[in-house]
Every structure is written in C-alpha cells, then in structure tokens.
Enzyme design. Structure first.
Site, mmCIF file in Angstrom:
data_model
loop_
_atom_site.group_PDB
_atom_site.id
_atom_site.type_symbol
_atom_site.label_atom_id
_atom_site.label_comp_id
_atom_site.label_asym_id
_atom_site.label_seq_id
_atom_site.Cartn_x
_atom_site.Cartn_y
_atom_site.Cartn_z
ATOM 1 N N THR A 94 13.396 -14.775 -57.368
ATOM 2 C CA THR A 94 13.129 -13.377 -57.689
ATOM 3 C C THR A 94 14.046 -12.537 -56.805
ATOM 4 O O THR A 94 13.821 -12.410 -55.603
ATOM 5 C CB THR A 94 11.653 -13.027 -57.424
ATOM 6 O OG1 THR A 94 10.840 -13.974 -58.108
ATOM 7 C CG2 THR A 94 11.337 -11.626 -57.924
ATOM 8 N N LYS A 170 11.035 -9.806 -64.491
ATOM 9 C CA LYS A 170 10.287 -10.481 -63.421
ATOM 10 C C LYS A 170 9.746 -9.469 -62.403
ATOM 11 O O LYS A 170 8.571 -9.521 -62.017
ATOM 12 C CB LYS A 170 11.192 -11.512 -62.727
ATOM 13 C CG LYS A 170 10.610 -12.153 -61.495
ATOM 14 C CD LYS A 170 9.341 -12.944 -61.774
ATOM 15 C CE LYS A 170 8.639 -13.364 -60.498
ATOM 16 N NZ LYS A 170 7.325 -13.942 -60.712
ATOM 17 N N LYS A 239 9.035 -8.059 -50.506
ATOM 18 C CA LYS A 239 10.415 -8.035 -51.005
ATOM 19 C C LYS A 239 10.430 -7.622 -52.479
ATOM 20 O O LYS A 239 11.210 -6.761 -52.896
ATOM 21 C CB LYS A 239 10.995 -9.449 -50.805
ATOM 22 C CG LYS A 239 12.334 -9.743 -51.385
ATOM 23 C CD LYS A 239 12.337 -10.664 -52.581
ATOM 24 C CE LYS A 239 11.567 -11.913 -52.583
ATOM 25 N NZ LYS A 239 11.530 -12.622 -53.866
HETATM 26 N N1 LIG Z 1 5.454 -18.744 -54.514
HETATM 27 C C1 LIG Z 1 5.239 -18.165 -55.685
HETATM 28 O O1 LIG Z 1 4.083 -18.040 -56.135
HETATM 29 C C2 LIG Z 1 6.408 -17.666 -56.516
HETATM 30 C C3 LIG Z 1 6.217 -17.488 -57.888
HETATM 31 C C4 LIG Z 1 7.303 -17.057 -58.675
HETATM 32 C C5 LIG Z 1 8.530 -16.772 -58.077
HETATM 33 N N2 LIG Z 1 8.662 -16.928 -56.711
HETATM 34 C C6 LIG Z 1 9.999 -16.630 -56.134
HETATM 35 O O2 LIG Z 1 10.673 -17.868 -55.991
HETATM 36 C C7 LIG Z 1 11.529 -17.852 -54.836
HETATM 37 C C8 LIG Z 1 11.131 -18.998 -53.907
HETATM 38 O O3 LIG Z 1 9.774 -18.790 -53.513
HETATM 39 P P1 LIG Z 1 8.956 -19.882 -52.662
HETATM 40 O O4 LIG Z 1 7.518 -19.462 -52.693
HETATM 41 O O5 LIG Z 1 9.358 -21.241 -53.085
HETATM 42 O O6 LIG Z 1 9.538 -19.563 -51.205
HETATM 43 P P2 LIG Z 1 9.487 -20.486 -49.907
HETATM 44 O O7 LIG Z 1 8.440 -21.519 -50.004
HETATM 45 O O8 LIG Z 1 9.470 -19.539 -48.745
HETATM 46 O O9 LIG Z 1 10.929 -21.230 -49.951
HETATM 47 C C9 LIG Z 1 12.088 -20.478 -49.751
HETATM 48 C C10 LIG Z 1 13.321 -21.351 -49.915
HETATM 49 O O10 LIG Z 1 14.488 -20.551 -49.596
HETATM 50 C C11 LIG Z 1 15.162 -21.134 -48.477
HETATM 51 N N3 LIG Z 1 15.672 -20.072 -47.622
HETATM 52 C C12 LIG Z 1 14.993 -18.999 -47.145
HETATM 53 N N4 LIG Z 1 15.803 -18.189 -46.435
HETATM 54 C C13 LIG Z 1 17.025 -18.796 -46.440
HETATM 55 C C14 LIG Z 1 18.278 -18.448 -45.902
HETATM 56 N N5 LIG Z 1 18.460 -17.335 -45.200
HETATM 57 N N6 LIG Z 1 19.322 -19.291 -46.122
HETATM 58 C C15 LIG Z 1 19.150 -20.423 -46.834
HETATM 59 N N7 LIG Z 1 17.985 -20.812 -47.393
HETATM 60 C C16 LIG Z 1 16.926 -19.990 -47.201
HETATM 61 C C17 LIG Z 1 14.132 -21.997 -47.786
HETATM 62 O O11 LIG Z 1 14.786 -22.988 -47.022
HETATM 63 P P3 LIG Z 1 14.052 -23.670 -45.762
HETATM 64 O O12 LIG Z 1 13.147 -24.730 -46.330
HETATM 65 O O13 LIG Z 1 15.168 -24.198 -44.951
HETATM 66 O O14 LIG Z 1 13.275 -22.565 -45.059
HETATM 67 C C18 LIG Z 1 13.377 -22.565 -48.993
HETATM 68 O O15 LIG Z 1 14.130 -23.571 -49.614
HETATM 69 C C19 LIG Z 1 11.356 -16.458 -54.225
HETATM 70 O O16 LIG Z 1 12.383 -15.612 -54.706
HETATM 71 C C20 LIG Z 1 10.003 -15.998 -54.747
HETATM 72 O O17 LIG Z 1 9.902 -14.592 -54.782
HETATM 73 C C21 LIG Z 1 7.650 -17.392 -55.923
#
Ligand SMILES: NC(=O)c1ccc[n+]([C@@H]2O[C@H](COP(=O)([O-])OP(=O)(O)OC[C@H]3O[C@@H](n4cnc5c(N)ncnc54)[C@H](OP(=O)(O)O)[C@@H]3O)[C@@H](O)[C@H]2O)c1
Length: 299
Positions: A94, A170, A239
């Site tokens: 997102t 989204k 965010k």
């Molecule tokens: N969770 C939900 O319910 C949901 C639903 C729909 C969409 N989303 C969207 O999907 C995306 C991922 O969400 P998530 O919940 O999976 O997040 P998350 O669990 O916090 O995972 C974030 C990912 O991004 C990486 N990352 C973060 N900062 C970084 C940086 N500066 N440089 C390189 N890699 C970085 C992390 O790597 P590390 O493992 O090394 O930290 C991890 O692989 C987001 O955009 C979120 O808004 C989330």
C-alpha cells in the site's frame, strides 16, 4: 510461473506460501534474511539479493511503505535495473499514488511491464489465499498475472490500464475501514459506558444490518480489546491515512473524517502505541468518555 517475492512480512510470507502451494517457482528476498527460512523449507529459493528475485516472469513487491519500495525498486541492482524487458513488476504494497505514477513511467522507459495490485485482507487472509486484489495495468500484463493472483486471492477486480488507479482504490478502501473503526469505537464506548455487554451488541449488529466482514473482524477485535500481536501495525495504518489525505489534497477533495482519524493516530502513537494493531485507536472514544485507558504502556 517463475516469480520473485520481495518483502516477507506479515502479508508477504503468507502470499509466498500460497504461490508455492499453487505450484509456482518462487524466489524470496527479505531485508532480514532469516524470515526466508520457513519458506525455503516449503520449497522456495532464497534470493540473496534483490536482483536474484528479479530473474523470472514477474516480481512482486510487498514492502512496508514508499521508502522501502523506492529503495528496492530504484536502488542500485534494484528492480528497475535488473528486471528483463517484458517481465512484470507487480506492486502489492500500500503505497502513494505518486510513487505508483513514478514506477509506471520508469518501467515503461525500460520496456518492462508494471501492474499495481494492492490487496485487501489481513495476514490470516494472506495465509489462506483469500485476499481480494485490486489490479490496474495494461490488459495483457494484468492477464499474464492472473495465475499469480488466483494463487493468492479469492477474487481479482480490475480497475483499468492506469496502475496508480488501483493504489487510489486501496487507499480509499483503508480510509473506509478506518472510518468503521472510529464509528465502532464510538458506538461501543456509548453502550459500554451504559453497562451493556459489548460482545452481545457486536453480535447483534453483525447478525442484522451490519453483516459484513469489516464489522465482524473489527467489531470483535475492539470488543475483545485484542490489539496485540498487531495484524496491521498502527504506524502502517497511519501511513495509509497520510497517503489518502495526500491524494485527496492533490485532487482537492476534503476528507473531514480522515482528518479526524489522523489525530486519533497521532494520539495513539504519542502514547506509545506503535506496536499495537491500528484498530487500537478505537479505544480513544472510550477514553474521551472517561472510561478505561489504552493498554499501551503495559504492552
Ligand atoms: N497487515 C495487513 O493487514 C495488510 C493488509 C493489506 C495491505 N497491507 C500492506 O502491505 C504492506 C506490507 O504489510 P505487512 O503487514 O506485511 O508489513 P510488515 O509485517 O511490517 O512487513 C514489512 C516488510 O517490509 C520490509 N521493510 C520495511 N521497511 C523496510 C526498509 N526500509 N527497507 C527494506 N525493507 C523494509 C520488512 O523487512 P524486514 O523483515 O527486514 O523488517 C518486511 O519484509 C504494507 O504496505 C501494508 O500497508 C497490510
């Protein structure tokens, strides 16, 4: 298909597992490499560098935010510089409409194809291949992605040929969900202060006029006050709130509810709530009513 997946967080890990289960050949890359281990045990190839995840028909990015996506896409040996001509970058994070516009132009310059495909559904839906996908991009590119979308989701909705349109869909969807969280927080504060059973109240709502997944999922999270572990962390929710406000400012569309929720997020974070689920800001309505305080400091 031969596909790379960059970003193995709460969402990306489940998506990679679903792709493997469907029989795709998957290379996984993550900044913190340890998170790839469980997927390697399930048959994934470990990409040591971003470039190693960009050697197939397509690469999916599922990263936290604009900064993370920018770094891996535009950085040295990143997606733009290593993806083959004609191969597809599928952006599922997102992110801002503005960054999706930049990537659309940069991939076109390189003869690569670009599809925005943000997803709806929490980590449990990602693990169960039950996501909903909002896809936009050139029709041939979106069509080529369908075997991947079918592997991770229950249904894909197409929003035309301009990738950033899917990002706006989204962001507007998350704005609606956050509005539901605020409204549920207020309604539950009201009936809770009067001494009514909040679980019975949510059961009533979701069995009658509010029989929708968003009320069911967030109604029970809020009634249970279950904000850890965070399925969707508060800083990521904040965010998305800032991104929808930025898109609305550019289009000159006031979103008064989003502005209210912006301040809810600020309060939540100021009180140390960054490790909580984004739905924790629902508790601020009860606090305004002199009721229980957030379980933040203790968490
Ligand atoms: N969770 C939900 O319910 C949901 C639903 C729909 C969409 N989303 C969207 O999907 C995306 C991922 O969400 P998530 O919940 O999976 O997040 P998350 O669990 O916090 O995972 C974030 C990912 O991004 C990486 N990352 C973060 N900062 C970084 C940086 N500066 N440089 C390189 N890699 C970085 C992390 O790597 P590390 O493992 O090394 O930290 C991890 O692989 C987001 O955009 C979120 O808004 C989330």
């Amino acid at each position: 298909m031969k596909v790379g997946l960059i970003g193995l967080g709460n969402m990306g890990s489940g998506m990679a597992a679903s792709l493997l289960k469907a029989g795709h050949e998957v290379s996984v890359y993550n900044r913190t490499p340890g998170k790839a281990q469980a997927l390697v045990a399930q048959g994934a190839r470990h990409a040591v560098r971003v470039a190693d995840a960009c050697r197939g028909d397509a690469v999916i990015t599922m990263l936290a935010d604009d900064g993370a996506v920018e770094g891996f896409v535009f950085g040295e040996q990143g997606v733009i510089s290593t993806l083959a001509k004609g191969a597809i970058h599928i952006s599922s994070s997102t992110i801002s409409v503005a960054l999706a516009e930049e990537m659309t132009a940069a991939h076109a310059d390189r003869g690569q194809r670009f599809v925005s495909a943000p997803v709806f559904g929490r980590p449990a839906a990602a693990a169960a291949a039950k996501l909903f996908i909002a896809a936009a991009g050139a029709p041939d590119a979106v069509e080529a992605c369908m075997p991947l979308f079918d592997a991770i989701g229950q249904r894909t909705f197409r929003f035309g040929a301009n990738p950033p349109d899917a990002n706006l869909v989204k962001l507007s969807g998350n704005f609606l969900i956050s509005s539901v969280i605020e409204a549920l927080g207020e309604a539950l504060a009201l009936v809770g202060k009067a001494g009514l059973d909040q679980h019975r109240y949510v059961d009533f709502l979701t069995s009658t006029l509010f029989n929708a997944p968003v009320y069911k999922i967030y109604g029970s999270l809020i009634a249970d006050k279950k904000f850890t572990p965070a399925g969707f962390a508060a800083p990521l929710g904040f965010k998305d709130n800032r991104l929808v406000l930025a898109a609305a400012e550019k289009l000159q569309v006031p979103l008064p509810l989003a502005s209210l929720i912006y301040n809810r997020f600020l309060t939540l974070l100021a009180r140390g709530g960054e490790s909580l689920d984004w739905s924790a800001f629902s508790q601020l309505a009860a606090e305004d009513a002199g009721q229980e305080s957030l379980p933040v400091r203790a968490a």
